[in-house]
Design a protein around this motif. Structure first.
Motif, mmCIF file in Angstrom:
data_model
loop_
_atom_site.group_PDB
_atom_site.id
_atom_site.type_symbol
_atom_site.label_atom_id
_atom_site.label_comp_id
_atom_site.label_asym_id
_atom_site.label_seq_id
_atom_site.Cartn_x
_atom_site.Cartn_y
_atom_site.Cartn_z
ATOM 1 N N PRO A 600 0.827 -1.208 0.000
ATOM 2 C CA PRO A 600 0.000 0.000 0.000
ATOM 3 C C PRO A 600 0.859 1.254 0.000
ATOM 4 O O PRO A 600 2.016 1.229 0.380
ATOM 5 N N ASP A 601 0.261 2.339 -0.407
ATOM 6 C CA ASP A 601 1.013 3.586 -0.571
ATOM 7 C C ASP A 601 0.963 4.474 0.662
ATOM 8 O O ASP A 601 1.235 5.670 0.582
ATOM 9 N N GLY A 602 0.646 3.909 1.807
ATOM 10 C CA GLY A 602 0.597 4.699 3.023
ATOM 11 C C GLY A 602 -0.798 5.084 3.439
ATOM 12 O O GLY A 602 -0.976 5.732 4.464
ATOM 13 N N THR A 603 -1.791 4.717 2.670
ATOM 14 C CA THR A 603 -3.174 5.017 3.033
ATOM 15 C C THR A 603 -3.903 3.713 3.289
ATOM 16 O O THR A 603 -3.785 2.765 2.501
ATOM 17 N N PRO A 604 -4.676 3.632 4.365
ATOM 18 C CA PRO A 604 -5.339 2.370 4.697
ATOM 19 C C PRO A 604 -6.534 2.032 3.822
ATOM 20 O O PRO A 604 -7.104 0.952 3.963
ATOM 21 N N ALA A 605 -6.916 2.928 2.931
ATOM 22 C CA ALA A 605 -8.099 2.676 2.117
ATOM 23 C C ALA A 605 -7.923 1.464 1.227
ATOM 24 O O ALA A 605 -8.896 0.801 0.856
ATOM 25 N N THR A 606 -6.696 1.162 0.840
ATOM 26 C CA THR A 606 -6.459 0.027 -0.061
ATOM 27 C C THR A 606 -6.466 -1.307 0.674
ATOM 28 O O THR A 606 -6.357 -2.351 0.044
ATOM 29 N N ILE A 607 -6.546 -1.285 2.006
ATOM 30 C CA ILE A 607 -6.531 -2.511 2.792
ATOM 31 C C ILE A 607 -7.928 -2.752 3.350
ATOM 32 O O ILE A 607 -8.476 -1.906 4.055
ATOM 33 N N LYS A 608 -8.501 -3.886 3.026
ATOM 34 C CA LYS A 608 -9.801 -4.266 3.539
ATOM 35 C C LYS A 608 -9.605 -5.069 4.827
ATOM 36 O O LYS A 608 -8.985 -6.132 4.805
ATOM 37 N N GLY A 609 -10.142 -4.567 5.923
ATOM 38 C CA GLY A 609 -9.961 -5.239 7.194
ATOM 39 C C GLY A 609 -10.508 -6.644 7.205
ATOM 40 O O GLY A 609 -9.865 -7.580 7.713
ATOM 41 N N TRP A 610 -11.700 -6.825 6.629
ATOM 42 C CA TRP A 610 -12.308 -8.155 6.634
ATOM 43 C C TRP A 610 -11.484 -9.136 5.806
ATOM 44 O O TRP A 610 -11.350 -10.319 6.166
ATOM 45 N N ALA A 611 -10.908 -8.649 4.706
ATOM 46 C CA ALA A 611 -10.096 -9.535 3.861
ATOM 47 C C ALA A 611 -8.800 -9.922 4.569
ATOM 48 O O ALA A 611 -8.343 -11.073 4.480
ATOM 49 N N LEU A 612 -8.199 -8.962 5.282
ATOM 50 C CA LEU A 612 -6.976 -9.260 6.015
ATOM 51 C C LEU A 612 -7.232 -10.292 7.114
ATOM 52 O O LEU A 612 -6.472 -11.260 7.268
ATOM 53 N N LEU A 613 -8.303 -10.093 7.875
ATOM 54 C CA LEU A 613 -8.630 -11.037 8.943
ATOM 55 C C LEU A 613 -8.965 -12.413 8.383
ATOM 56 O O LEU A 613 -8.594 -13.447 8.961
ATOM 57 N N LEU A 614 -9.678 -12.438 7.262
ATOM 58 C CA LEU A 614 -10.025 -13.723 6.653
ATOM 59 C C LEU A 614 -8.771 -14.444 6.164
ATOM 60 O O LEU A 614 -8.644 -15.670 6.307
ATOM 61 N N THR A 615 -7.832 -13.698 5.608
ATOM 62 C CA THR A 615 -6.568 -14.290 5.160
ATOM 63 C C THR A 615 -5.798 -14.904 6.325
ATOM 64 O O THR A 615 -5.301 -16.029 6.240
ATOM 65 N N VAL A 616 -5.714 -14.153 7.407
ATOM 66 C CA VAL A 616 -5.005 -14.649 8.588
ATOM 67 C C VAL A 616 -5.710 -15.871 9.164
ATOM 68 O O VAL A 616 -5.060 -16.856 9.560
ATOM 69 N N PHE A 617 -7.035 -15.832 9.226
ATOM 70 C CA PHE A 617 -7.801 -16.941 9.798
ATOM 71 C C PHE A 617 -7.566 -18.230 9.022
ATOM 72 O O PHE A 617 -7.258 -19.284 9.604
ATOM 73 N N PHE A 618 -7.705 -18.179 7.702
ATOM 74 C CA PHE A 618 -7.517 -19.383 6.893
ATOM 75 C C PHE A 618 -6.062 -19.857 6.930
ATOM 76 O O PHE A 618 -5.791 -21.056 6.960
ATOM 77 N N SER A 619 -5.141 -18.927 6.918
ATOM 78 C CA SER A 619 -3.731 -19.308 6.947
ATOM 79 C C SER A 619 -3.395 -20.060 8.229
ATOM 80 O O SER A 619 -2.713 -21.094 8.204
ATOM 81 N N GLU A 620 -3.863 -19.549 9.350
ATOM 82 C CA GLU A 620 -3.564 -20.207 10.624
ATOM 83 C C GLU A 620 -4.177 -21.598 10.684
ATOM 84 O O GLU A 620 -3.528 -22.561 11.124
ATOM 85 N N HIS A 621 -5.419 -21.749 10.253
ATOM 86 C CA HIS A 621 -6.072 -23.054 10.339
ATOM 87 C C HIS A 621 -5.472 -24.057 9.355
ATOM 88 O O HIS A 621 -5.375 -25.252 9.663
ATOM 89 N N ILE A 622 -5.061 -23.574 8.203
ATOM 90 C CA ILE A 622 -4.368 -24.477 7.278
ATOM 91 C C ILE A 622 -3.050 -24.931 7.882
ATOM 92 O O ILE A 622 -2.654 -26.095 7.764
#
Length: 732
Positions: A600-622
């Motif tokens: 990202p370019d320094g602005t949080p608008a490009t980061i979706k919180g739900w997508a980040l949490l979902l990525t972390v959740f699936f990664s940990e369980h895998i």
């Protein structure tokens, strides 16, 4: 086992010495030092050990110790092996002793040294001398150390310096010389080094073909981490079986400082045991929570503040001396972090002592957990701030860093050079994270390697100078210390010079090297996706580390006490934690920095919180599913029936042990204290004639100069009386 008994060169022969005790009396008056020395020699003689005394450096006496009779050694070996059998370390009962070693199961040098060390240090209630360096009746005992086998050390260094890879036989040699605990460290480092070959090759390919922050590299990295951790668990089992130390952790050493509150009956053995309530210990362990909070606040605030100052200087400040001022935060961290870490380590030590652990292993594990908290903060927090604060939220956070303009105001020419950009107008430095990871994985590794080589030498020089100053002060107060080698017997000069040098070396701590490797593994599991060449750097570093650690043990440290172990201890759990956390951070970084590889370019608008949490959740369980798939789970459920079965087996083996030891008696345990033989011209001529007729070896000359512990006391007390300051002059 004689150490190099066939060699006549005193520089390489150890004269059958098992251990050397350095007795230093520079700060002790004559009467107290003499009484303490006599207690020391008597305690050693009472457990069947022979002594010889020589002068040491700087108001010290060197007490050379060896086991008095091979029969005594046979008994100690047999007892140790029977104890191993009772605790399930050995699959079968050992045969009755007939000699020190048998062709099928020889007595290694490390086993002999370990048994002699236990005779010296075990409490008197456990048939030991109860020597505790720098404590109680033995406060003048500075150290107890074995002598290096310099012939082996030279061959070891030469062989390793010309070999690309180590063989299992090389690890066997380390185990036979330095014990299983040191051998497990080198086995871990060797396995880690070999395992790095694949991620190094794949990381180089990913760097060339896939670029940084590749999801493919993220998946491969996480799979490699969990595979390595589970492989090492299996490797520990194989090595434990090979070295006859499987489950040796069950045979734990009681701590001297353990304070019990009540006595209870062991449900398995039926014996009386000392108990400290677990609930009370748990309440004391809860103090770890405020300790962790204090550590995070102290170290975290310092690191975050220096991080903000560094970002302000490098990204905002545009005045004079910027090239120099940018190193100000580094200087602050270099100065303050070690100071705060030392203070927190002292608190952790007191907290661990307050928890009152019964055994040395549990005490060490509790201490390592607290130390790892400090290492985690100091090693990884800076990168976490860059990856999860500066990069995604830089344009929002950096404008508020103008609070640090006060630090730069004395150097700025005008206010414009200190003015922070407005919110939303700041552009982050996309290469900052990569440069930071490169620093910790390359530059910091090189610096640490250099410090490991140089610092022991500097510390030894400083310590030697400090001891010289203390000796000079003692001589001014009335002591007259002759040169250490003034009264060296002929043929022993080179040997004693080497011993005096080894007495001033540092004590090797394998936990320090293990911590270094575990922290390095953390960089690989947590942040290697930022720079895929990280495993390449670690592969090169660890090839050098294997050899530099061998040199450090052989040259810069005293010979380690050969303790037994069946694993790398609590560091194994730390590896598993870092592998699990790596699955979270790697997936988060892959999501945040995917696409153009800059993130990202320094602005949080490009980061979706739900997508980040979902990525972390699936990664940990895998990760958990994969770990379960490659792990062989062994569960042990205790039950009253099993306790009864173990109790019956214990009683059977105990009866066998008592029956077998009845025939041996106590004659081998206590060497008879003969009177001092009168020495005159006739006895000296007879001794010289006997030596010339029987081709006596240098070892015989070395151990025949003082007959019995009484003569050792006389020689040592005479040295103290000549050298130590008198009580009256010390008070002046």
């Amino acid at each position: 086992m004689a150490a190099h008994s066939a060699q006549g060169n005193a520089l390489h022969a150890n004269f059958d010495v098992d251990y050397v005790i350095s007795y230093r009396f520079a700060d002790t008056d004559k009467a107290k030092a003499s009484a303490g020395f006599e207690r020391l020699i008597r305690a050693i003689a009472d457990v069947g050990l022979a002594t010889e005394v020589r002068n040491g450096n700087n108001c010290s006496v060197l007490v050379f110790v060896k086991i008095a009779s091979e029969k005594h050694l046979v008994g100690e070996v047999y007892r140790s092996r029977v104890q191993d059998w009772l605790y399930g370390i050995r699959p079968a009962a050992p045969p009755r002793p007939s000699e020190t070693s048998t062709p099928s199961e020889p007595l290694t040098e490390s086993d002999r040294l370990r048994l002699v060390y236990l005779l010296l240090t075990k409490p008197r209630s456990e048939r030991g001398a109860g020597i505790t360096p720098k404590e109680g009746d033995f406060e003048c005992v500075e150290s107890i150390f074995a002598l290096h086998d310099h012939t082996f050390n030279k061959e070891w260094i030469k062989k390793w310096s010309t070999s690309y890879f180590l063989q299992i036989e090389d690890l066997d040699q380390i185990r036979e010389k330095f014990g299983e605990k040191i051998a497990f460290y080198f086995a871990f480092l060797q396995s880690y080094f070999l395992f790095l070959v694949f991620p190094a090759a794949f990381g180089f390919s990913a760097w060339v073909l896939l670029g940084t922050f590749s999801p493919i590299y993220a998946v491969v990295s996480c799979l490699w981490c969990v595979t390595f951790v589970e492989y090492w668990k299996r490797q520990e089992i194989d090595l434990g079986v090979r070295w006859n130390c499987r489950n040796v952790s069950a045979l734990q050493t009681k701590r001297r400082d353990f304070k019990y509150e009540k006595e209870a009956k062991d449900p398995v053995t039926g014996e009386t045991m000392h108990v400290f309530p677990e609930m009370k210990r748990l309440q004391r362990q809860l103090l770890q929570i405020p300790f962790a909070i204090v550590a995070v606040l102290a170290l975290g605030t310092l690191i975050a503040t220096c991080f903000g100052i560094e970002v302000f200087i490098s990204e905002v400040y545009n005045g004079p001396l910027k090239w120099l001022l940018v190193y100000l935060p580094t200087g602050l961290l270099t100065t303050l972090v070690p100071t705060i870490t030392t203070l927190l380590t002292s608190i952790a030590t007191r907290l661990t002592d307050y928890e009152n652990w019964e055994t040395t292993d549990t005490h060490e594990a509790a201490m390592i957990q607290k130390i790892f908290v400090l290492n985690f903060i100091t090693s990884y927090l800076g990168i976490f701030l860059t990856a999860f604060v500066y990069v995604p939220f830089g344009s929002i956070v950096v404008p508020y860093l103008d609070v640090f303009s006060l630090t730069m105001r004395p150097f700025a020419e005008n206010e414009g050079q200190l003015k922070a950009p407005k919110v939303g107008s700041f552009e982050i430095n996309p290469s900052r994270l990569r440069k930071q990871v490169i620093y910790f994985t390359v530059t910091a590794q090189i610096v640490n390697l250099a410090l490991e080589t140089v610092m022991p030498y500097i510390k030894r020089k400083v310590f030697h100078k400090y001891q010289e100053v203390k000796t000079e002060r003692a001589s001014k107060r009335g002591g007259v210390m002759p040169a250490a080698n003034a009264n060296d017997p002929p043929g022993e000069e080179a040997f004693l010079a080497r011993v005096r040098n080894e007495a001033e070396l540092d004590v090797y701590d394998v936990a320090t090297d293990l911590r270094e490797m575990v922290v390095q593994f953390g960089y690989l599991s947590l942040f290697s996706i930022v720079w895929p060449l990280t495993p390449v750097s670690f592969l090169i570093n660890n090839w050098v580390e294997l050899r530099s650690d061998a040199i450090k043990i052989c040259i810069e440290m005293q010979r380690p006490t050969p303790w037994r172990a069946d694993s790398i201890g609590p560091w194994l759990e730390t590896l598993g934690f870092l592998a699990w956390l790596g699955s979270i951070t790697t997936s988060a970084l892959a999501y945040m920095f995917s696409g153009d590889g800059l993130g990202p370019d320094g602005t949080p608008a490009t980061i979706k919180g739900w997508a980040l949490l979902l990525t972390v959740f699936f990664s940990e369980h895998i990760y958990l599913l994969v770990r379960t798939g490659i792990r062989i789970a062994i569960s042990k459920i205790d039950s009253p029936g099993k306790q009864k079965e173990e109790g019956e087996r214990y009683l059977t083996r105990k009866r066998y042990l008592e029956q077998s030891l009845e025939e041996e008696g106590e004659s081998a345990l206590h060497a008879p204290a003969h009177g001092i033989e009168r020495i005159d011209r006739r006895t000296l001529e007879e001794e010289a004639r006997y030596s010339s007729l029987h081709n006596s070896k240098p070892e015989d000359h070395f151990w025949s100069r003082q007959r019995g512990w009484q003569e050792s006391v006389i020689v040592g007390v005479e040295t103290i009386q000549k050298s130590a300051p008198s009580e009256g002059k010390k008070q002046q």
